[in-house]
Design a protein around this motif. Structure first.
Motif, PDB file in Angstrom:
ATOM      1  N   CYS A 113       0.849  -1.198   0.000  1.00  0.00           N
ATOM      2  CA  CYS A 113       0.000   0.000   0.000  1.00  0.00           C
ATOM      3  C   CYS A 113       0.881   1.242   0.000  1.00  0.00           C
ATOM      4  O   CYS A 113       1.960   1.248   0.595  1.00  0.00           O
ATOM      5  CB  CYS A 113      -0.888   0.046   1.242  1.00  0.00           C
ATOM      6  SG  CYS A 113      -2.272  -1.092   1.226  1.00  0.00           S
ATOM      7  N   GLU A 140      -3.784   8.269   4.522  1.00  0.00           N
ATOM      8  CA  GLU A 140      -4.621   7.542   3.564  1.00  0.00           C
ATOM      9  C   GLU A 140      -3.853   6.338   3.050  1.00  0.00           C
ATOM     10  O   GLU A 140      -2.621   6.332   3.037  1.00  0.00           O
ATOM     11  CB  GLU A 140      -4.989   8.463   2.398  1.00  0.00           C
ATOM     12  CG  GLU A 140      -5.777   9.688   2.802  1.00  0.00           C
ATOM     13  CD  GLU A 140      -5.887  10.671   1.643  1.00  0.00           C
ATOM     14  OE1 GLU A 140      -6.403  10.274   0.590  1.00  0.00           O
ATOM     15  OE2 GLU A 140      -5.431  11.816   1.795  1.00  0.00           O
ATOM     16  N   LYS A 141      -4.587   5.318   2.593  1.00  0.00           N
ATOM     17  CA  LYS A 141      -3.951   4.110   2.050  1.00  0.00           C
ATOM     18  C   LYS A 141      -4.467   3.824   0.647  1.00  0.00           C
ATOM     19  O   LYS A 141      -5.659   3.935   0.383  1.00  0.00           O
ATOM     20  CB  LYS A 141      -4.234   2.906   2.960  1.00  0.00           C
ATOM     21  CG  LYS A 141      -3.490   2.901   4.269  1.00  0.00           C
ATOM     22  CD  LYS A 141      -3.914   1.726   5.136  1.00  0.00           C
ATOM     23  CE  LYS A 141      -3.597   0.392   4.495  1.00  0.00           C
ATOM     24  NZ  LYS A 141      -3.957  -0.748   5.369  1.00  0.00           N
ATOM     25  N   ALA A 169       0.971   4.733   1.689  1.00  0.00           N
ATOM     26  CA  ALA A 169       0.370   5.364   2.865  1.00  0.00           C
ATOM     27  C   ALA A 169       0.908   6.780   2.959  1.00  0.00           C
ATOM     28  O   ALA A 169       2.129   6.983   3.017  1.00  0.00           O
ATOM     29  CB  ALA A 169       0.703   4.583   4.125  1.00  0.00           C
ATOM     30  N   VAL A 191      -1.913   0.841   9.865  1.00  0.00           N
ATOM     31  CA  VAL A 191      -1.642   2.236   9.496  1.00  0.00           C
ATOM     32  C   VAL A 191      -2.678   3.144  10.158  1.00  0.00           C
ATOM     33  O   VAL A 191      -3.889   2.899  10.072  1.00  0.00           O
ATOM     34  CB  VAL A 191      -1.680   2.425   7.971  1.00  0.00           C
ATOM     35  CG1 VAL A 191      -1.448   3.895   7.601  1.00  0.00           C
ATOM     36  CG2 VAL A 191      -0.644   1.536   7.302  1.00  0.00           C
ATOM     37  N   GLU A 250      -0.580  -3.589   8.321  1.00  0.00           N
ATOM     38  CA  GLU A 250      -2.033  -3.451   8.394  1.00  0.00           C
ATOM     39  C   GLU A 250      -2.446  -2.347   9.367  1.00  0.00           C
ATOM     40  O   GLU A 250      -3.572  -1.848   9.303  1.00  0.00           O
ATOM     41  CB  GLU A 250      -2.668  -4.784   8.832  1.00  0.00           C
ATOM     42  CG  GLU A 250      -2.419  -5.948   7.887  1.00  0.00           C
ATOM     43  CD  GLU A 250      -3.197  -5.812   6.593  1.00  0.00           C
ATOM     44  OE1 GLU A 250      -4.232  -5.113   6.585  1.00  0.00           O
ATOM     45  OE2 GLU A 250      -2.766  -6.406   5.592  1.00  0.00           O
ATOM     46  N   PRO A 307      -4.164   0.616  -1.928  1.00  0.00           N
ATOM     47  CA  PRO A 307      -3.637  -0.737  -2.162  1.00  0.00           C
ATOM     48  C   PRO A 307      -3.116  -0.910  -3.595  1.00  0.00           C
ATOM     49  O   PRO A 307      -3.699  -0.393  -4.545  1.00  0.00           O
ATOM     50  CB  PRO A 307      -4.856  -1.628  -1.904  1.00  0.00           C
ATOM     51  CG  PRO A 307      -6.037  -0.749  -2.178  1.00  0.00           C
ATOM     52  CD  PRO A 307      -5.633   0.640  -1.797  1.00  0.00           C
ATOM     53  N   THR A 328       4.272   0.412   2.195  1.00  0.00           N
ATOM     54  CA  THR A 328       4.164  -0.413   3.395  1.00  0.00           C
ATOM     55  C   THR A 328       3.334  -1.668   3.132  1.00  0.00           C
ATOM     56  O   THR A 328       2.468  -1.685   2.250  1.00  0.00           O
ATOM     57  CB  THR A 328       3.516   0.383   4.549  1.00  0.00           C
ATOM     58  OG1 THR A 328       3.506  -0.419   5.725  1.00  0.00           O
ATOM     59  CG2 THR A 328       2.087   0.798   4.212  1.00  0.00           C
ATOM     60  N   THR A 329       3.622  -2.715   3.915  1.00  0.00           N
ATOM     61  CA  THR A 329       2.781  -3.918   3.905  1.00  0.00           C
ATOM     62  C   THR A 329       2.080  -4.084   5.259  1.00  0.00           C
ATOM     63  O   THR A 329       1.411  -5.080   5.488  1.00  0.00           O
ATOM     64  CB  THR A 329       3.635  -5.175   3.622  1.00  0.00           C
ATOM     65  OG1 THR A 329       4.670  -5.277   4.611  1.00  0.00           O
ATOM     66  CG2 THR A 329       4.254  -5.116   2.235  1.00  0.00           C
TER      67      THR A 329
END
Length: 288
Positions: A135, A216-217, A137, A211, A209, A219, A206-207
């Motif tokens: 993702c 904002e994320k 972030a 955050v 979860e 994918p 990042t991987t």
């Protein structure tokens, strides 16, 4: 790719009097619609849709000079009404179709053909990387499209990042490249024209979860990336490299574009003013 571009131009010529969708062109030459449109724009500075419109109007103009009526030509080239055709023709040529026929005036737009021109000799360094799902972030905002120079709205976005957001980006950043990256997406024109707006994010990869909601994320699925390092005056060198990726590298590479976005990072040189090392990451896939 050169052969496929010329096959695409031939397909358009053969179907100018038909109501066809642009993805049919890409399907005919066996490349993705996104890839064809992006390469065409990079080489011509014109969208594929505008090219088709120009060719239709040019052919319509020729038919008017041959004596066909405005009504005949309007329906021949897919218009549902004479008024609609007349408005479009005037916007294109500056005169009504009846005036063009009466005055025997013709505006032309020639069919394009693509040829190889050898120039420069500058090499492009790149590497191909397989990347797991991750993702982005970070923080984002809508900004105006701008292909050259420093985008001041992106500068303002960078200045708006809070200390909390900086700390959270540092905490969750856990995969290469371990840099603050810039990613642009959701362009009004799929990056085919320098107009409208896009969403720009400043963030990290990042991987994780966990955050925080302060970021904002976005994918991103697992896939292949072409990575182009470049070094020189900023932002010219990076923007020039981006242009060459689409106008030169994709013309001969065994890869095609898979998504209408890329991401990059830049490290400014502390010893030289406006000089930087950058990397541009482009999502690609092997041609079938």
């Amino acid at each position: 790719m050169l052969k496929k571009l010329n096959e695409a131009m031939d397909y358009i010529e053969e179907h100018l009097e038909e109501d066809f969708s642009l993805d049919k062109i890409a399907e005919y030459v066996h490349v993705s619609d996104l890839h064809l449109r992006k390469i065409f724009f990079a080489l011509t500075n014109m969208s594929l849709n505008d090219y088709v419109k120009n060719r239709r109007m040019s052919k319509a103009n020729q038919e008017l000079l041959r004596g066909k009526s405005v009504t005949e030509v309007a329906y021949q080239y897919g218009y549902q009404s004479v008024d609609g055709f007349s408005r479009a023709f005037k916007k294109w040529s500056g005169m009504l179709p009846s005036e063009a026929a009466k005055l025997q005036k013709c505006k032309t737009f020639q069919k394009l053909s693509f040829v190889v021109t050898i120039k420069g000799g500058n090499m492009m360094e790149y590497k191909i990387i397989e990347k797991e799902a991750f993702c982005f972030a970070g923080v984002s905002k809508r900004v105006p499209m701008q292909f050259e120079g420093v985008n001041l709205e992106i500068v303002k976005l960078a200045q708006s990042i809070t200390e909390q957001q900086r700390k959270e980006m540092h905490r969750v950043q856990n995969i290469d490249p371990h840099e603050i990256v810039n990613v642009s997406y959701e362009s009004d024109t799929d990056f085919l024209e320098e107009k409208g707006e896009l969403t720009h994010m400043i963030g990290v990869l990042t991987t994780r979860e966990d955050v925080s909601d302060c970021l904002e994320k976005i994918p991103v699925p697992a896939g292949t990336w072409a990575v182009f390092p470049n070094e020189g005056p900023f932002p010219f060198t990076m923007q020039d490299t981006m242009a060459r990726i689409y106008s030169e590298w994709f013309m001969t590479a065994d890869y095609e574009l898979t998504k209408p976005f890329s991401f990059s990072f830049t490290k400014m040189d502390g010893e030289r003013k406006d000089y930087a090392y950058s990397e541009i990451w482009i999502p690609v896939k092997k041609r079938g």
